[in-house]
Write a protein that holds these residues in place. Sequence first.
Motif, short mmCIF file in Angstrom:
data_model
loop_
_atom_site.label_atom_id
_atom_site.label_comp_id
_atom_site.label_asym_id
_atom_site.label_seq_id
_atom_site.Cartn_x
_atom_site.Cartn_y
_atom_site.Cartn_z
N ARG A 59 46.32 58.33 38.77
CA ARG A 59 46.19 58.89 40.12
C ARG A 59 45.45 60.21 40.01
N LEU A 60 44.24 60.21 40.54
CA LEU A 60 43.38 61.40 40.51
C LEU A 60 43.50 62.16 41.81
N GLY A 61 43.11 63.41 41.79
CA GLY A 61 42.93 64.16 43.02
C GLY A 61 41.63 63.71 43.67
N PRO A 62 41.43 63.98 44.95
CA PRO A 62 40.23 63.49 45.64
C PRO A 62 38.92 64.05 45.08
N GLN A 63 38.91 65.30 44.66
CA GLN A 63 37.68 65.86 44.11
C GLN A 63 37.38 65.28 42.73
N ALA A 64 38.39 65.12 41.90
CA ALA A 64 38.19 64.52 40.57
C ALA A 64 37.70 63.09 40.70
N ALA A 65 38.26 62.34 41.65
CA ALA A 65 37.80 60.96 41.86
C ALA A 65 36.33 60.95 42.26
N ALA A 66 35.95 61.81 43.18
CA ALA A 66 34.56 61.86 43.63
C ALA A 66 33.62 62.26 42.50
N LEU A 67 33.99 63.25 41.71
CA LEU A 67 33.13 63.70 40.62
C LEU A 67 33.05 62.68 39.48
N HIS A 68 34.07 61.86 39.34
CA HIS A 68 34.03 60.76 38.36
C HIS A 68 33.34 59.52 38.95
N ASP A 69 32.94 59.60 40.20
CA ASP A 69 32.30 58.48 40.91
C ASP A 69 33.22 57.27 40.97
N ILE A 70 34.50 57.54 41.25
CA ILE A 70 35.51 56.50 41.39
C ILE A 70 35.89 56.47 42.86
N PRO A 71 35.77 55.30 43.52
CA PRO A 71 35.95 55.24 44.97
C PRO A 71 37.37 55.50 45.48
N ASN A 72 38.38 55.29 44.66
CA ASN A 72 39.76 55.51 45.08
C ASN A 72 40.41 56.55 44.19
N VAL A 73 41.49 57.14 44.66
CA VAL A 73 42.20 58.10 43.81
C VAL A 73 43.06 57.39 42.76
N ARG A 74 43.25 56.09 42.91
CA ARG A 74 43.96 55.30 41.89
C ARG A 74 42.95 54.42 41.15
N CYS A 75 43.08 54.41 39.82
CA CYS A 75 42.19 53.60 39.00
C CYS A 75 42.87 53.33 37.67
N GLY A 76 42.23 52.58 36.83
CA GLY A 76 42.72 52.32 35.48
C GLY A 76 42.15 53.34 34.51
N ILE A 77 42.80 53.48 33.37
CA ILE A 77 42.33 54.41 32.34
C ILE A 77 40.88 54.10 31.94
N MET A 78 40.55 52.82 31.77
CA MET A 78 39.19 52.46 31.35
C MET A 78 38.16 52.80 32.42
N ASP A 79 38.54 52.72 33.70
CA ASP A 79 37.63 53.13 34.77
C ASP A 79 37.26 54.60 34.61
N LEU A 80 38.21 55.39 34.19
CA LEU A 80 38.00 56.82 33.99
C LEU A 80 37.13 57.06 32.75
N ILE A 128 36.56 70.48 35.98
CA ILE A 128 35.26 69.81 36.02
C ILE A 128 34.25 70.81 36.58
N ALA A 129 33.15 70.99 35.87
CA ALA A 129 32.14 71.97 36.29
C ALA A 129 31.68 71.69 37.71
N ARG A 130 31.57 72.75 38.49
CA ARG A 130 31.10 72.61 39.87
C ARG A 130 29.63 72.20 39.93
N HIS A 131 28.87 72.57 38.91
CA HIS A 131 27.43 72.29 38.90
C HIS A 131 27.06 71.53 37.64
N CYS A 132 26.06 70.69 37.76
CA CYS A 132 25.54 69.98 36.59
C CYS A 132 24.69 70.93 35.76
N LEU A 133 24.63 70.67 34.48
CA LEU A 133 23.82 71.44 33.55
C LEU A 133 22.70 70.57 33.01
N ALA A 134 21.60 71.20 32.62
CA ALA A 134 20.47 70.46 32.06
C ALA A 134 20.75 70.13 30.61
#
Length: 146
Positions: free
Chosen positions: A45-66, A130-136
Motif C-alpha cells: 500500500r503506497l501513498g498517492p504521490q509514491a504511486a504516481a512517481l512509481h507510475d503505478i495506477p493504484n495505491v495497492r500493488c504487488g512487490i514485483m510491480d514496485l 523520492i526526488a522531486r525532480h529528475c536528474l540527468a
Amino acid sequence: MALKPIMISTPLTSVAELMGIDPRELENAFICEDWSAELATGLVRLGPQAAALHDIPNVRCGIMDLIQRYEPADRQKVMLALEEAATIATTFSFATAIRADASLYRPVFCFGRSYTEDGISGAIHATFAIARHCLAMAATSRGPLN
C-alpha cells in the motif's frame, strides 16, 4: 519567545542519514511518504504521490510491480532487502532510481522495518524519499547510484 525545534519522525531522520543530508532539508528536495506491505498477501500500500512517481495506477500493488520500476542493476539488491524483511523482523534500507527515460532518472531512498514472528504473517512499514525532480544521467555512467 523561543522557537520550538522542528520534530522530525524517526523514519525521515533515518532516510536523511542514509542519504547523507540534513533531515531538515529532506522534505524540500524529496517527496516523503510512508508505505506498507502485508507479508501474508504480498500486497503493498503506497501513498498517492509514491504511486504516481512509481507510475503505478493504484495505491495497492504487488512487490514485483514496485521493483520492476527500479533501475535494472538495483532490482536484485532491493529484492534481497525485501525478502530478508519478509522472513525476519529487521530494519532495512535501499537506494535506487526510477528511470524517467534514457537520460533522466529520479533517485529513490527507502528505510523501513519489518515485523514478523513466523516468516509468513506480519508487515513491512517503510518510508520513501523520492526526488522531486529528475536528474540527468551521465553518458558514461553505469547507473545513478552504483
